[in-house]
Design a protein around this motif. Sequence first.
Motif, PDB file in Angstrom:
ATOM      1  N   LYS A   6     -21.751   1.010 -26.603  1.00  0.00           N
ATOM      2  CA  LYS A   6     -21.093   1.920 -27.555  1.00  0.00           C
ATOM      3  C   LYS A   6     -19.579   1.983 -27.356  1.00  0.00           C
ATOM      4  CE  LYS A   6     -25.023   3.719 -29.178  1.00  0.00           C
ATOM      5  NZ  LYS A   6     -25.832   2.618 -29.553  1.00  0.00           N
ATOM      6  N   THR A   7     -19.116   1.648 -26.164  1.00  0.00           N
ATOM      7  CA  THR A   7     -17.679   1.724 -25.874  1.00  0.00           C
ATOM      8  C   THR A   7     -17.225   0.454 -25.170  1.00  0.00           C
ATOM      9  OG1 THR A   7     -17.968   2.678 -23.681  1.00  0.00           O
ATOM     10  CG2 THR A   7     -17.843   4.233 -25.536  1.00  0.00           C
ATOM     11  N   ALA A   8     -15.927   0.224 -25.152  1.00  0.00           N
ATOM     12  CA  ALA A   8     -15.373  -0.932 -24.441  1.00  0.00           C
ATOM     13  C   ALA A   8     -15.654  -0.815 -22.948  1.00  0.00           C
ATOM     14  CB  ALA A   8     -13.877  -1.045 -24.710  1.00  0.00           C
ATOM     15  N   ALA A   9     -15.591   0.402 -22.394  1.00  0.00           N
ATOM     16  CA  ALA A   9     -15.854   0.601 -20.961  1.00  0.00           C
ATOM     17  C   ALA A   9     -17.296   0.230 -20.627  1.00  0.00           C
ATOM     18  CB  ALA A   9     -15.563   2.048 -20.576  1.00  0.00           C
ATOM     19  N   GLU A  10     -18.227   0.625 -21.483  1.00  0.00           N
ATOM     20  CA  GLU A  10     -19.627   0.281 -21.261  1.00  0.00           C
ATOM     21  C   GLU A  10     -19.832  -1.229 -21.370  1.00  0.00           C
ATOM     22  OE1 GLU A  10     -24.121   1.017 -23.021  1.00  0.00           O
ATOM     23  OE2 GLU A  10     -22.441   2.039 -23.974  1.00  0.00           O
ATOM     24  N   ALA A  11     -19.168  -1.866 -22.312  1.00  0.00           N
ATOM     25  CA  ALA A  11     -19.275  -3.323 -22.466  1.00  0.00           C
ATOM     26  C   ALA A  11     -18.761  -4.027 -21.214  1.00  0.00           C
ATOM     27  CB  ALA A  11     -18.507  -3.788 -23.695  1.00  0.00           C
ATOM     28  N   ARG A  12     -17.622  -3.570 -20.669  1.00  0.00           N
ATOM     29  CA  ARG A  12     -17.076  -4.165 -19.441  1.00  0.00           C
ATOM     30  C   ARG A  12     -18.048  -3.981 -18.279  1.00  0.00           C
ATOM     31  NH1 ARG A  12     -12.378  -2.150 -21.540  1.00  0.00           N
ATOM     32  NH2 ARG A  12     -12.507  -0.243 -20.339  1.00  0.00           N
ATOM     33  N   ARG A  13     -18.612  -2.779 -18.156  1.00  0.00           N
ATOM     34  CA  ARG A  13     -19.558  -2.503 -17.074  1.00  0.00           C
ATOM     35  C   ARG A  13     -20.777  -3.404 -17.186  1.00  0.00           C
ATOM     36  NH1 ARG A  13     -24.011  -0.189 -17.047  1.00  0.00           N
ATOM     37  NH2 ARG A  13     -23.793   0.932 -18.995  1.00  0.00           N
ATOM     38  N   ARG A  14     -21.300  -3.540 -18.403  1.00  0.00           N
ATOM     39  CA  ARG A  14     -22.491  -4.364 -18.597  1.00  0.00           C
ATOM     40  C   ARG A  14     -22.187  -5.839 -18.393  1.00  0.00           C
ATOM     41  NH1 ARG A  14     -25.472  -1.862 -23.797  1.00  0.00           N
ATOM     42  NH2 ARG A  14     -26.649  -3.790 -23.617  1.00  0.00           N
ATOM     43  N   TRP A  15     -20.957  -6.290 -18.761  1.00  0.00           N
ATOM     44  CA  TRP A  15     -20.589  -7.701 -18.579  1.00  0.00           C
ATOM     45  C   TRP A  15     -20.577  -8.045 -17.092  1.00  0.00           C
ATOM     46  CZ3 TRP A  15     -20.720 -11.944 -21.152  1.00  0.00           C
ATOM     47  CH2 TRP A  15     -20.007 -13.058 -20.707  1.00  0.00           C
ATOM     48  N   SER A  16     -20.145  -7.114 -16.237  1.00  0.00           N
ATOM     49  CA  SER A  16     -20.109  -7.414 -14.817  1.00  0.00           C
ATOM     50  C   SER A  16     -21.435  -7.091 -14.130  1.00  0.00           C
ATOM     51  CB  SER A  16     -18.958  -6.692 -14.122  1.00  0.00           C
ATOM     52  OG  SER A  16     -18.733  -5.433 -14.616  1.00  0.00           O
ATOM     53  N   SER A  17     -22.400  -6.586 -14.867  1.00  0.00           N
ATOM     54  CA  SER A  17     -23.723  -6.273 -14.315  1.00  0.00           C
ATOM     55  C   SER A  17     -24.661  -7.464 -14.485  1.00  0.00           C
ATOM     56  CB  SER A  17     -24.310  -5.070 -15.050  1.00  0.00           C
ATOM     57  OG  SER A  17     -24.712  -5.461 -16.360  1.00  0.00           O
ATOM     58  N   GLY A  18     -25.936  -7.233 -14.254  1.00  0.00           N
ATOM     59  CA  GLY A  18     -26.953  -8.267 -14.410  1.00  0.00           C
ATOM     60  C   GLY A  18     -27.035  -8.824 -15.822  1.00  0.00           C
ATOM     61  N   GLU A  19     -26.813  -7.986 -16.832  1.00  0.00           N
ATOM     62  CA  GLU A  19     -26.853  -8.455 -18.222  1.00  0.00           C
ATOM     63  C   GLU A  19     -25.813  -9.538 -18.451  1.00  0.00           C
ATOM     64  OE1 GLU A  19     -27.173  -5.620 -21.583  1.00  0.00           O
ATOM     65  OE2 GLU A  19     -27.218  -4.149 -19.960  1.00  0.00           O
ATOM     66  N   GLY A  20     -24.597  -9.269 -18.034  1.00  0.00           N
ATOM     67  CA  GLY A  20     -23.519 -10.241 -18.192  1.00  0.00           C
ATOM     68  C   GLY A  20     -23.773 -11.490 -17.373  1.00  0.00           C
ATOM     69  N   TYR A  21     -24.328 -11.322 -16.177  1.00  0.00           N
ATOM     70  CA  TYR A  21     -24.625 -12.474 -15.324  1.00  0.00           C
ATOM     71  C   TYR A  21     -25.606 -13.412 -16.017  1.00  0.00           C
ATOM     72  CZ  TYR A  21     -26.436 -15.269 -11.507  1.00  0.00           C
ATOM     73  OH  TYR A  21     -26.832 -16.311 -10.725  1.00  0.00           O
ATOM     74  N   ARG A  22     -26.658 -12.860 -16.591  1.00  0.00           N
ATOM     75  CA  ARG A  22     -27.646 -13.690 -17.297  1.00  0.00           C
ATOM     76  C   ARG A  22     -27.008 -14.410 -18.479  1.00  0.00           C
ATOM     77  NH1 ARG A  22     -30.553  -9.277 -15.857  1.00  0.00           N
ATOM     78  NH2 ARG A  22     -30.320  -8.255 -17.863  1.00  0.00           N
ATOM     79  N   PHE A  23     -26.136 -13.706 -19.199  1.00  0.00           N
ATOM     80  CA  PHE A  23     -25.463 -14.308 -20.348  1.00  0.00           C
ATOM     81  C   PHE A  23     -24.550 -15.437 -19.882  1.00  0.00           C
ATOM     82  CE2 PHE A  23     -22.603 -14.316 -24.039  1.00  0.00           C
ATOM     83  CZ  PHE A  23     -23.534 -14.248 -25.066  1.00  0.00           C
ATOM     84  N   ARG A  24     -23.810 -15.207 -18.780  1.00  0.00           N
ATOM     85  CA  ARG A  24     -22.911 -16.231 -18.255  1.00  0.00           C
ATOM     86  C   ARG A  24     -23.675 -17.449 -17.751  1.00  0.00           C
ATOM     87  NH1 ARG A  24     -20.676 -11.573 -16.215  1.00  0.00           N
ATOM     88  NH2 ARG A  24     -21.338 -12.061 -14.108  1.00  0.00           N
ATOM     89  N   GLN A  25     -24.888 -17.273 -17.224  1.00  0.00           N
ATOM     90  CA  GLN A  25     -25.697 -18.405 -16.782  1.00  0.00           C
ATOM     91  C   GLN A  25     -25.983 -19.349 -17.946  1.00  0.00           C
ATOM     92  OE1 GLN A  25     -29.065 -16.403 -14.917  1.00  0.00           O
ATOM     93  NE2 GLN A  25     -28.588 -17.533 -13.057  1.00  0.00           N
ATOM     94  N   VAL A  26     -26.242 -18.790 -19.113  1.00  0.00           N
ATOM     95  CA  VAL A  26     -26.499 -19.598 -20.299  1.00  0.00           C
ATOM     96  C   VAL A  26     -25.271 -20.441 -20.636  1.00  0.00           C
ATOM     97  CG1 VAL A  26     -26.956 -19.491 -22.776  1.00  0.00           C
ATOM     98  CG2 VAL A  26     -28.209 -18.012 -21.219  1.00  0.00           C
ATOM     99  N   LEU A  27     -24.091 -19.865 -20.464  1.00  0.00           N
ATOM    100  CA  LEU A  27     -22.853 -20.568 -20.805  1.00  0.00           C
ATOM    101  C   LEU A  27     -22.661 -21.837 -19.986  1.00  0.00           C
ATOM    102  CD1 LEU A  27     -20.314 -17.636 -21.073  1.00  0.00           C
ATOM    103  CD2 LEU A  27     -21.637 -18.710 -22.875  1.00  0.00           C
ATOM    104  N   GLU A  28     -23.179 -21.863 -18.767  1.00  0.00           N
ATOM    105  CA  GLU A  28     -22.974 -23.009 -17.886  1.00  0.00           C
ATOM    106  C   GLU A  28     -23.646 -24.275 -18.416  1.00  0.00           C
ATOM    107  OE1 GLU A  28     -24.213 -21.854 -14.001  1.00  0.00           O
ATOM    108  OE2 GLU A  28     -22.739 -20.235 -13.898  1.00  0.00           O
ATOM    109  N   ARG A  29     -24.564 -24.131 -19.342  1.00  0.00           N
ATOM    110  CA  ARG A  29     -25.307 -25.285 -19.839  1.00  0.00           C
ATOM    111  C   ARG A  29     -24.990 -25.599 -21.296  1.00  0.00           C
ATOM    112  NH1 ARG A  29     -28.703 -22.149 -16.849  1.00  0.00           N
ATOM    113  NH2 ARG A  29     -29.658 -21.180 -18.614  1.00  0.00           N
ATOM    114  N   LEU A  30     -23.862 -25.126 -21.778  1.00  0.00           N
ATOM    115  CA  LEU A  30     -23.584 -25.279 -23.200  1.00  0.00           C
ATOM    116  C   LEU A  30     -22.434 -26.227 -23.482  1.00  0.00           C
ATOM    117  CD1 LEU A  30     -24.107 -21.657 -24.502  1.00  0.00           C
ATOM    118  CD2 LEU A  30     -25.645 -23.585 -24.659  1.00  0.00           C
ATOM    119  N   VAL A  31     -22.279 -26.494 -24.753  1.00  0.00           N
ATOM    120  CA  VAL A  31     -21.259 -27.393 -25.279  1.00  0.00           C
ATOM    121  C   VAL A  31     -20.284 -26.563 -26.108  1.00  0.00           C
ATOM    122  CG1 VAL A  31     -20.939 -29.312 -26.887  1.00  0.00           C
ATOM    123  CG2 VAL A  31     -22.907 -29.296 -25.353  1.00  0.00           C
ATOM    124  N   CYS A  32     -19.006 -26.931 -26.057  1.00  0.00           N
ATOM    125  CA  CYS A  32     -17.991 -26.235 -26.848  1.00  0.00           C
ATOM    126  C   CYS A  32     -18.319 -26.386 -28.334  1.00  0.00           C
ATOM    127  CB  CYS A  32     -16.609 -26.813 -26.545  1.00  0.00           C
ATOM    128  SG  CYS A  32     -15.288 -26.080 -27.543  1.00  0.00           S
TER     129      CYS A  32
END
Length: 82
Positions: A6-32
Amino acid sequence: MKGPPKTAAEARRRWSSGEGYRFRQVLERLVCEECGFVADGTREIHCHHIKDKATNPELTFVRSNILIICEVCHLLEHDRFS
């Protein structure tokens, strides 16, 4: 996932949490999505938010608002080479 942040602060917190970690793992296997570069460790793969996540925190994890692009294309997207 608990729904969009709901807020930018919550988005930042979630990005550095497990949710963001899982999302970033997907990025490691992708193409631009801009130039077709395949991630090989020579440059990073980034998430570019089409609609700014600071003003649209509810779109932080919405795939349709994200371009998966290499760091060079991300710099170009933000016009940082000028």
